[in-house]
Design a protein around this motif. Structure first.
Motif, mmCIF file in Angstrom:
data_model
loop_
_atom_site.group_PDB
_atom_site.id
_atom_site.type_symbol
_atom_site.label_atom_id
_atom_site.label_comp_id
_atom_site.label_asym_id
_atom_site.label_seq_id
_atom_site.Cartn_x
_atom_site.Cartn_y
_atom_site.Cartn_z
ATOM 1 N N TRP A 197 0.827 -1.210 0.000
ATOM 2 C CA TRP A 197 0.000 0.000 0.000
ATOM 3 C C TRP A 197 0.858 1.255 0.000
ATOM 4 N N LEU A 198 1.989 1.209 0.709
ATOM 5 C CA LEU A 198 2.917 2.341 0.691
ATOM 6 C C LEU A 198 3.420 2.593 -0.726
ATOM 7 N N LYS A 199 3.755 1.505 -1.432
ATOM 8 C CA LYS A 199 4.235 1.638 -2.816
ATOM 9 C C LYS A 199 3.126 2.178 -3.723
ATOM 10 N N LEU A 200 1.895 1.735 -3.493
ATOM 11 C CA LEU A 200 0.764 2.257 -4.271
ATOM 12 C C LEU A 200 0.580 3.747 -4.043
ATOM 13 N N ILE A 201 0.724 4.170 -2.801
ATOM 14 C CA ILE A 201 0.583 5.599 -2.478
ATOM 15 C C ILE A 201 1.660 6.409 -3.181
ATOM 16 N N ILE A 202 2.879 5.876 -3.212
ATOM 17 C CA ILE A 202 3.977 6.566 -3.903
ATOM 18 C C ILE A 202 3.667 6.691 -5.389
ATOM 19 N N ILE A 203 3.228 5.581 -6.003
ATOM 20 C CA ILE A 203 2.903 5.600 -7.432
ATOM 21 C C ILE A 203 1.783 6.601 -7.713
ATOM 22 N N ALA A 204 0.745 6.567 -6.886
ATOM 23 C CA ALA A 204 -0.391 7.475 -7.090
ATOM 24 C C ALA A 204 0.018 8.930 -6.903
ATOM 25 N N ALA A 205 0.832 9.192 -5.873
ATOM 26 C CA ALA A 205 1.240 10.570 -5.592
ATOM 27 C C ALA A 205 2.100 11.145 -6.714
ATOM 28 N N CYS A 206 2.885 10.294 -7.360
ATOM 29 C CA CYS A 206 3.762 10.769 -8.433
ATOM 30 C C CYS A 206 3.022 10.930 -9.757
ATOM 31 N N SER A 207 2.007 10.119 -9.978
ATOM 32 C CA SER A 207 1.283 10.184 -11.251
ATOM 33 C C SER A 207 0.148 11.202 -11.221
ATOM 34 N N ALA A 208 -0.420 11.455 -10.043
ATOM 35 C CA ALA A 208 -1.605 12.322 -9.937
ATOM 36 C C ALA A 208 -1.382 13.733 -10.470
ATOM 37 N N PRO A 209 -0.260 14.410 -10.153
ATOM 38 C CA PRO A 209 -0.097 15.777 -10.668
ATOM 39 C C PRO A 209 -0.097 15.848 -12.192
ATOM 40 N N LEU A 210 0.464 14.825 -12.836
ATOM 41 C CA LEU A 210 0.469 14.814 -14.298
ATOM 42 C C LEU A 210 -0.927 14.544 -14.839
ATOM 43 N N PHE A 211 -1.632 13.625 -14.212
ATOM 44 C CA PHE A 211 -2.998 13.328 -14.649
ATOM 45 C C PHE A 211 -3.913 14.527 -14.418
ATOM 46 N N ALA A 212 -3.595 15.330 -13.409
ATOM 47 C CA ALA A 212 -4.417 16.506 -13.105
ATOM 48 C C ALA A 212 -4.447 17.488 -14.269
ATOM 49 N N ILE A 213 -3.390 17.493 -15.089
ATOM 50 C CA ILE A 213 -3.354 18.394 -16.254
ATOM 51 C C ILE A 213 -4.520 18.104 -17.182
ATOM 52 N N THR A 214 -4.738 16.827 -17.471
ATOM 53 C CA THR A 214 -5.802 16.479 -18.411
ATOM 54 C C THR A 214 -7.182 16.621 -17.770
ATOM 55 N N VAL A 215 -7.283 16.433 -16.455
ATOM 56 C CA VAL A 215 -8.565 16.663 -15.765
ATOM 57 C C VAL A 215 -8.938 18.138 -15.855
ATOM 58 N N ALA A 216 -7.972 19.024 -15.594
ATOM 59 C CA ALA A 216 -8.232 20.462 -15.664
ATOM 60 C C ALA A 216 -8.613 20.877 -17.079
ATOM 61 N N PHE A 217 -7.918 20.320 -18.071
ATOM 62 C CA PHE A 217 -8.261 20.642 -19.471
ATOM 63 C C PHE A 217 -9.695 20.242 -19.783
ATOM 64 N N ASN A 218 -10.082 19.047 -19.381
ATOM 65 C CA ASN A 218 -11.419 18.563 -19.684
ATOM 66 C C ASN A 218 -12.492 19.403 -19.006
ATOM 67 N N ALA A 219 -12.259 19.771 -17.755
ATOM 68 C CA ALA A 219 -13.253 20.565 -17.033
ATOM 69 C C ALA A 219 -13.474 21.925 -17.675
ATOM 70 N N ASN A 220 -12.482 22.415 -18.396
ATOM 71 C CA ASN A 220 -12.595 23.710 -19.059
ATOM 72 C C ASN A 220 -12.842 23.595 -20.561
ATOM 73 N N ASN A 221 -13.019 22.371 -21.052
ATOM 74 C CA ASN A 221 -13.215 22.155 -22.485
ATOM 75 C C ASN A 221 -14.238 21.047 -22.748
ATOM 76 N N CYS A 222 -15.413 21.201 -22.160
ATOM 77 C CA CYS A 222 -16.572 20.345 -22.486
ATOM 78 C C CYS A 222 -16.388 18.885 -22.095
ATOM 79 N N TRP A 223 -15.395 18.580 -21.264
ATOM 80 C CA TRP A 223 -15.091 17.183 -20.937
ATOM 81 C C TRP A 223 -14.961 16.358 -22.216
ATOM 82 N N THR A 224 -14.277 16.945 -23.195
ATOM 83 C CA THR A 224 -14.253 16.358 -24.536
ATOM 84 C C THR A 224 -13.645 14.957 -24.565
#
Length: 508
Positions: A197-224
């Motif tokens: 679970w610690l390793k999963l948290i590390i993986i999630a914490a490192c990938s989440a900021p990058l994934f947040a870019i596309t979430v923010a784009f979608n929220a401002n662009n019709c969830w295209t």
């Protein structure tokens, strides 16, 4: 892995000879791939994604932005197909080196088998001949880098490898959403222990900021991206044994029949190789489930293939790996000859074959562009009635040509890039590979005249529409597009939608 049993498994390998064969295979396959990349005609999908590189953004209509960023860099060197495809050419070769490195670490007492696995991987038809640049290019690369770090982490139990797995998983998620299957595989393997679970948290914490870019784009662009991947492309799906069978046969073809048989025979060893097996078995099982209702694209599964072959490398003896490589080389020959024939043979040689019209269109696209430009009024614009011809002609024209009409659920980048108000009152020349019925276009223009282009016995059509009536187009086409493709679920927070705002259309 059991040390004594694995030593006997690779006992017959000659590391010096195996390394020499791998090195020569690496060089020769790289040269073949560069030739194919340089001379194979640009495809519609590649031309479509090429425009993402011309107009770099934080996101695009169908997918996250990584391929657009990659093509922006490659296009800054040259728009030649070899430049645009250069990373794809290198990618499979680099992954082969990564597989050799991993198997050498898993079996440090015998390098020969690792090099033979690398040779086998380089000779697979999809690694040798699929040199197109698409959204799958960065996806495959980042999936492998993430998986490489994950395997190294499970071997050493050092946490910094899981930081790498997370960062590269984020890169994969910025490439295509299928990377989420890799995240599921990580969860399946790591959720069994507290340290996992610690390793999963590390993986999630490192990938989440990058994934947040596309979430923010979608929220401002019709969830295209969400509309395309989760809703619009999945309408009218239903259970089908045909698509299941199609998926199984495709997997046998990609893996090759002999390696597929070896995979079935090695089922009992999967538990011992769990960290490797989970990286391909979980995604492929989920694809099998999805195949019950839809066709699984060949390119969907490629990102997880290297881990399957790594598993084969850990369970096959040296002689088998050599035989698999030899059979795979012969298997790749007709595939190569077919692609070489498309490149080298004149288009007239394909007359009478189903591919003739497609080959003519792709090879003669520059000539078609020149023809369409002749006699066009100074304020005129050129468009096409489908995204594939629009994208391909745009690439050869060196400028963006939009799609006229409703189009389909995919490739709706025009909704983000194009403002049809700017064409009001102008002449629009509309290209189509099928016959154009002038009556279908008359509501949008004062006059419509239809013309043809002949190329090697293939007829193409274009229509000149004068005095474009934007208001009618808005009512009949743009509102239809909004109703068909922009029914955004109410639970998704919407902070902006260029398409609806630009044309003053209420959210359906």
């Amino acid at each position: 892995m059991n040390l004594n049993s694995t030593r006997s498994l690779y006992a017959g390998a000659d590391p010096v000879r195996a390394r020499q064969v791998f090195q020569w295979t690496f060089v020769i396959t790289l040269m073949i791939k560069m030739w194919l990349a340089a001379y194979f005609p640009m495809t519609g999908d590649e031309a479509f994604f090429y425009q993402w590189g011309v107009f770099p953004a934080w996101g695009y209509s169908d997918h996250p932005p990584m391929v657009g960023w990659l093509l922006f860099v490659l296009n800054s060197v040259s728009a030649h197909p070899l430049s645009l495809r250069f990373f794809t050419v290198l990618m499979w070769s680099l992954i082969a080196l990564g597989l050799v490195d991993l198997l050498r670490r898993l079996a440090p007492y015998q390098d020969g088998a690792a090099y033979r696995l690398g040779t086998l991987f380089l000779l697979l038809p999809f690694t040798l001949l699929l040199n197109l640049v698409t959204t799958d290019t960065p996806l495959i690369f980042f999936i492998f880098l993430s998986g490489y770090c994950f395997i190294r982490g499970t071997m050493s139990d050092k946490l910094f490898w899981f930081f790498g797995a997370g960062i590269f998983l984020g890169g994969a998620l910025l490439s295509k959403y299928f990377a989420g299957l890799l995240a599921i595989a990580y969860f399946v393997y790591l959720c069994r222990s507290r340290r996992g679970w610690l390793k999963l948290i590390i993986i999630a914490a490192c990938s989440a900021p990058l994934f947040a870019i596309t979430v923010a784009f979608n929220a401002n662009n019709c969830w295209t991206n969400v509309m395309f991947n989760m809703i619009n492309r999945n309408e009218n799906t239903q259970f089908s044994f045909y698509t299941i069978g199609e998926y199984v046969l495709m997997m046998i073809y990609l893996i090759t029949p002999w390696v597929f048989v070896k995979l079935l025979r090695s089922g009992g060893m999967m538990i011992q190789r769990g960290a490797i097996v989970v990286l391909f078995l979980v995604p492929f099982a989920l694809f099998l489930f999805l195949s019950m209702e839809k066709t699984i694209g060949l390119h969907w599964v490629l990102g997880f293939m290297p881990f399957l072959f790594l598993f084969i490398g850990t369970t096959s003896n040296a002689d088998d790996l050599r035989k698999y490589a030899k059979w795979t080389a012969w298997f790749a020959v007709p595939h190569f000859l077919f692609l070489a024939a498309i490149i080298l043979l004149p288009t007239t040689m394909w007359k009478g074959y189903a591919l003739h019209d497609d080959i003519v269109f792709h090879k003669e696209a520059p000539t078609i562009v020149n023809t369409l430009r002749r006699g066009l009024p100074a304020d005129g614009a050129i468009m096409a009635r489908a995204y594939t011809p629009a994208a391909l002609l745009s690439y050869h024209a060196g400028e963006y040509w939009p799609t006229f009409g409703t189009g389909k659920f995919h490739a709706r980048q025009d909704d983000l890039n194009v403002d049809f108000k700017n064409y009001a009152g102008k002449t629009i020349r509309i290209f189509d590979r099928r016959a154009i019925n002038a009556d279908e276009l008359k509501p949008y223009f004062s006059t419509v005249t239809v013309h043809t282009i002949d190329a090697d016995g293939v007829t193409f059509w274009y229509a000149d529409g004068k005095d474009f009536n934007y208001e009618v187009y808005r009512e009949r086409i743009l509102k239809t597009i909004a109703d068909r493709y922009y029914r955004i679920p109410s639970f998704l927070p919407l902070y902006g939608c260029q398409f609806l705002e630009r044309y003053d259309i209420k959210r359906p």
